[in-house]
Design an enzyme around this catalytic site. Structure first.
Site, PDB file in Angstrom:
ATOM      1  N   LYS A  50       0.845  -1.206   0.000  1.00  0.00           N
ATOM      2  CA  LYS A  50       0.000   0.000   0.000  1.00  0.00           C
ATOM      3  C   LYS A  50       0.878   1.253   0.000  1.00  0.00           C
ATOM      4  CE  LYS A  50      -3.862  -2.387   2.216  1.00  0.00           C
ATOM      5  NZ  LYS A  50      -4.628  -2.721   3.432  1.00  0.00           N
ATOM      6  N   GLN A  94      -4.508  -1.440   9.653  1.00  0.00           N
ATOM      7  CA  GLN A  94      -4.497  -2.771   9.043  1.00  0.00           C
ATOM      8  C   GLN A  94      -5.054  -3.814  10.014  1.00  0.00           C
ATOM      9  OE1 GLN A  94      -3.690  -3.382   5.843  1.00  0.00           O
ATOM     10  NE2 GLN A  94      -3.989  -5.573   6.002  1.00  0.00           N
ATOM     11  N   ASP A 117     -10.911   2.954   4.405  1.00  0.00           N
ATOM     12  CA  ASP A 117     -11.348   1.555   4.321  1.00  0.00           C
ATOM     13  C   ASP A 117     -12.866   1.456   4.204  1.00  0.00           C
ATOM     14  OD1 ASP A 117      -9.504  -0.582   4.346  1.00  0.00           O
ATOM     15  OD2 ASP A 117      -8.978  -0.186   6.439  1.00  0.00           O
TER      16      ASP A 117
HETATM   17  N1  GUN Z   1      -7.047  -6.842   6.263  1.00  0.00           N
HETATM   18  C1  GUN Z   1      -7.474  -7.583   5.212  1.00  0.00           C
HETATM   19  N2  GUN Z   1      -8.114  -6.790   4.327  1.00  0.00           N
HETATM   20  C2  GUN Z   1      -8.083  -5.540   4.825  1.00  0.00           C
HETATM   21  C3  GUN Z   1      -8.571  -4.284   4.357  1.00  0.00           C
HETATM   22  O1  GUN Z   1      -9.191  -4.148   3.295  1.00  0.00           O
HETATM   23  N3  GUN Z   1      -8.317  -3.219   5.160  1.00  0.00           N
HETATM   24  C4  GUN Z   1      -7.668  -3.332   6.347  1.00  0.00           C
HETATM   25  N4  GUN Z   1      -7.487  -2.221   7.079  1.00  0.00           N
HETATM   26  N5  GUN Z   1      -7.207  -4.470   6.815  1.00  0.00           N
HETATM   27  C5  GUN Z   1      -7.418  -5.569   6.039  1.00  0.00           C
END
Ligand code: GUN
Length: 284
Positions: A50, A94, A117
């Site tokens: 990311k 995350q 998100d």
């Molecule tokens: N863990 C797995 N997928 C995601 C996501 O789309 N966002 C976040 N913050 N954590 C994740």
């Protein structure tokens, strides 16, 4: 005729190019705060990718990597600091968090306007009400993929297998928002095959390797495989989806794993970060 391979790469490239273009129209580069707690290797790798993609499209990102021993109070204090910082446009924590930290208060603490998100209850409610501004990245990426390949959604039968907060539920809300007739199926659904065979668009996010087999699919259907299952074949690590590869013999289109939906989540996050920056400018 084998199913059309619905590759994620060209869709992700288009999403990233559009995000980069929108960045050019902002008075300053958007800033994205990526927060990670502990040392889960998958989370480390996701956050790294990311961070890298953000820089590629002209988003300033910063990684806050906190120790496994971090308390809820410490994490909440960081979120509050990022909320209050006018230079920060997007905040992503995350998941999963270490077991000693309750996720819900953390997600609740994020300013909904910075919630790239789309997991905050305010954004979830907006999405179900049909007026979302920030949508969860994976299902939003799936809609981009359907649009890219010219697959119509309105008026068609969509079945989503899986009811997670991150994929299944928001996917159903977003397909409904595009005027599909939507069914949510899950592990307790009776005669699952009869339900999935109704689908013109079948989205699978259950986290079980090769769970969907050819006889569960209507001939010509579009099948979207959101599964990322790490397995071992002949002592080697391999990523397999939730859909059996033989489904390609029945479906009209199928997303590959790897190389399908997986590439879209990160690209969509960049689009959401730009959206958050644009919205904050408008709100001021
Ligand atoms: N863990 C797995 N997928 C995601 C996501 O789309 N966002 C976040 N913050 N954590 C994740």
């Amino acid at each position: 005729m084998p199913a059309l391979n619905l590759a994620g790469r060209p869709v992700a490239e288009q999403l990233l190019a559009r995000a980069a273009e929108r960045v050019q129209h902002l008075p300053r580069a958007p800033r994205l705060a990526l927060v990670r707690v502990g040392d889960d290797p998958a989370s480390e790798s996701y956050v790294r990718s990311k961070d890298k993609k953000a820089h590629q499209v002209g988003i300033q990102s910063e990684v806050h990597a906190l120790a496994e021993s971090t308390s809820s109070a410490e994490l909440l204090a960081l979120v509050e600091r990022l909320n209050a910082d006018p230079g920060v446009d997007g905040i992503l924590v995350q998941l999963p968090l270490p077991a000693h930290i309750d996720e819900e208060p953390v997600l609740l603490a994020i300013n909904p306007a910075k919630d790239v998100d789309g997991f905050h209850p305010v954004n979830v409610a907006q999405m179900w009400a049909g007026r979302a501004r920030l949508n969860p990245c994976t299902p939003a990426g799936v809609l981009e993929l359907l649009a890219f390949y010219g697959i119509p959604v309105a008026g068609r039968r969509a079945v989503v297998v899986g009811r997670s907060e991150i994929v299944g539920r928001p996917m159903a809300a977003m397909l409904l928002g595009r005027d599909a007739t939507v069914t949510i199926a899950h592990s307790r659904t009776a005669d699952l095959g009869a339900v999935t065979r109704e689908a013109d668009i079948l989205v699978v996010a259950v986290g079980r390797p090769q769970f969907i087999t050819p006889e569960m699919v209507k001939p010509g259907a579009t099948v979207i495989d959101v599964g990322i299952n790490r397995t071992e074949v002949d002592g080697k690590g391999k990523i397999v989806g939730d859909v059996h590869p033989d489904v390609a013999g029945v479906a009209g289109g199928l997303t590959p794993v790897p190389g399908g939906v997986g590439l879209l989540t990160v690209a969509q996050l960049m689009a959401n970060t730009v959206t958050a920056a644009e919205l904050r400018r408008l709100d001021r």
